[in-house]
Structures are given as C-alpha cells and as structure tokens.
Motif scaffolding. Structure first.
Motif, short mmCIF file in Angstrom:
data_model
loop_
_atom_site.label_atom_id
_atom_site.label_comp_id
_atom_site.label_asym_id
_atom_site.label_seq_id
_atom_site.Cartn_x
_atom_site.Cartn_y
_atom_site.Cartn_z
N LEU A 1 87.78 26.97 57.09
CA LEU A 1 87.85 28.17 57.91
C LEU A 1 88.86 27.99 59.05
CD1 LEU A 1 86.99 31.00 58.72
CD2 LEU A 1 84.99 29.99 59.86
N LYS B 1 76.44 28.49 57.31
CA LYS B 1 75.40 29.40 57.80
C LYS B 1 74.74 28.79 59.03
CE LYS B 1 71.48 32.22 56.43
NZ LYS B 1 71.85 33.33 57.25
N GLU C 1 80.11 32.57 57.02
CA GLU C 1 79.25 32.55 55.83
C GLU C 1 80.06 32.72 54.56
OE1 GLU C 1 75.73 34.99 55.94
OE2 GLU C 1 75.17 34.21 57.91
N LYS C 2 81.14 33.48 54.62
CA LYS C 2 82.01 33.65 53.44
C LYS C 2 82.65 32.32 53.04
CE LYS C 2 83.15 38.42 54.57
NZ LYS C 2 84.21 39.35 54.99
N TYR C 3 82.74 31.39 53.98
CA TYR C 3 83.32 30.07 53.72
C TYR C 3 82.25 29.01 53.46
CZ TYR C 3 87.93 31.80 54.69
OH TYR C 3 89.11 32.50 54.59
N LEU D 1 92.53 37.58 59.27
CA LEU D 1 91.22 36.92 59.25
C LEU D 1 90.71 36.72 60.68
CD1 LEU D 1 88.96 35.70 57.56
CD2 LEU D 1 90.19 33.51 57.68
N GLU E 1 89.09 39.86 61.87
CA GLU E 1 87.76 40.00 61.28
C GLU E 1 86.78 39.04 61.95
OE1 GLU E 1 85.67 39.37 56.90
OE2 GLU E 1 87.85 39.47 57.02
N SER F 1 79.49 36.05 60.23
CA SER F 1 79.67 36.68 58.93
C SER F 1 80.88 36.09 58.21
CB SER F 1 79.83 38.20 59.10
OG SER F 1 80.10 38.81 57.87
N VAL F 2 81.98 35.91 58.92
CA VAL F 2 83.17 35.31 58.32
C VAL F 2 82.87 33.88 57.92
CG1 VAL F 2 85.56 34.59 58.75
CG2 VAL F 2 84.76 36.84 59.52
#
Length: 121
Positions: free
Chosen positions: A29, A57, A52-54, A39, A42, A49-50
């Motif tokens: 990230l 958590k 978590e996409k990577y 990015l 965002e 949230s960003v």
C-alpha cells in the motif's frame, strides 16, 4: 490504581494488540500510495477501507481506542492531514496520556498507524 498506572496499562494492552497485526500488506500500500495521486485521494477519504483492499484490517477495538492511519510523503505531508501537534498535546490538560505510533514504509513515504490513549476525551 493511579491515573498514570491506568494509562500505562491501557497502552500496554494496545501494544499487545498491535503486535498481533499482519502489517505486511501495508508495504505494498505504501508503494502504491507513493505512485498514485488517485489512490491517495481515495485513501484520504477512508484510509481503512483502502487498506482493506490491500489485505490489512484494523481491528475494531483499536479503532475504538482512537487509532487512525496516515500516509506520509517525503516532505512530511500527512494524508489525511494530521491535526496540530500543539492541540494534541494540550487536549488532555494535565491528565497523563500516551501516543503509540507504528510506521511501515518502503521509502520515500510511509504508512503511520497512530493512537493516543487518554483518560479523558
């Protein structure tokens, strides 16, 4: 137990929780945030949230403790912006407090996970 002991106990518990985290996804990230203004935009809106996409958590209990996330560039700009350091230092008045921060990076930037533990809010 006095105030200082209470805040140190909370801090110890926070550090134990941080030690359980898988921080490895944050290296990727960090690289992506350095390379992509889109990015970063965002990420500013919703860092967790960003992340978590990577694959990272942040547990709810650390969020409840006030933990938040930034990306810091090579000019020491924080995304999202961090508040005034003076304001942070004065927020607790004369009550004891601690700040826990972990930085994860690949250069030239880094991810910062930050949390301030206070007896009062």
């Amino acid at each position: 137990m006095g105030e200082e002991e209470k805040i140190l106990e909370r801090t110890k518990k926070v550090l134990e929780e941080i030690a359980k985290l898988d921080l490895k996804p944050l290296f990727e990230l960090d690289r992506e945030l350095a390379a992509s203004p889109q990015l970063r935009a965002e990420f500013i809106k919703d860092p967790f949230s960003v992340a978590e996409k990577y694959g990272f958590k942040m547990p709810q209990n650390l969020k409840d403790e006030g933990f938040h996330m930034h990306w810091i560039d090579s000019n020491n700009n924080y995304y999202p912006a961090e508040g005034s350091a003076i304001e942070q230092l004065q927020k607790s008045g004369t009550k004891p407090w601690t700040r826990v921060e972990v930085r994860i990076g690949t250069a030239p930037g880094c991810i910062a996970l930050c949390g301030v533990q206070r007896l009062i809010v």
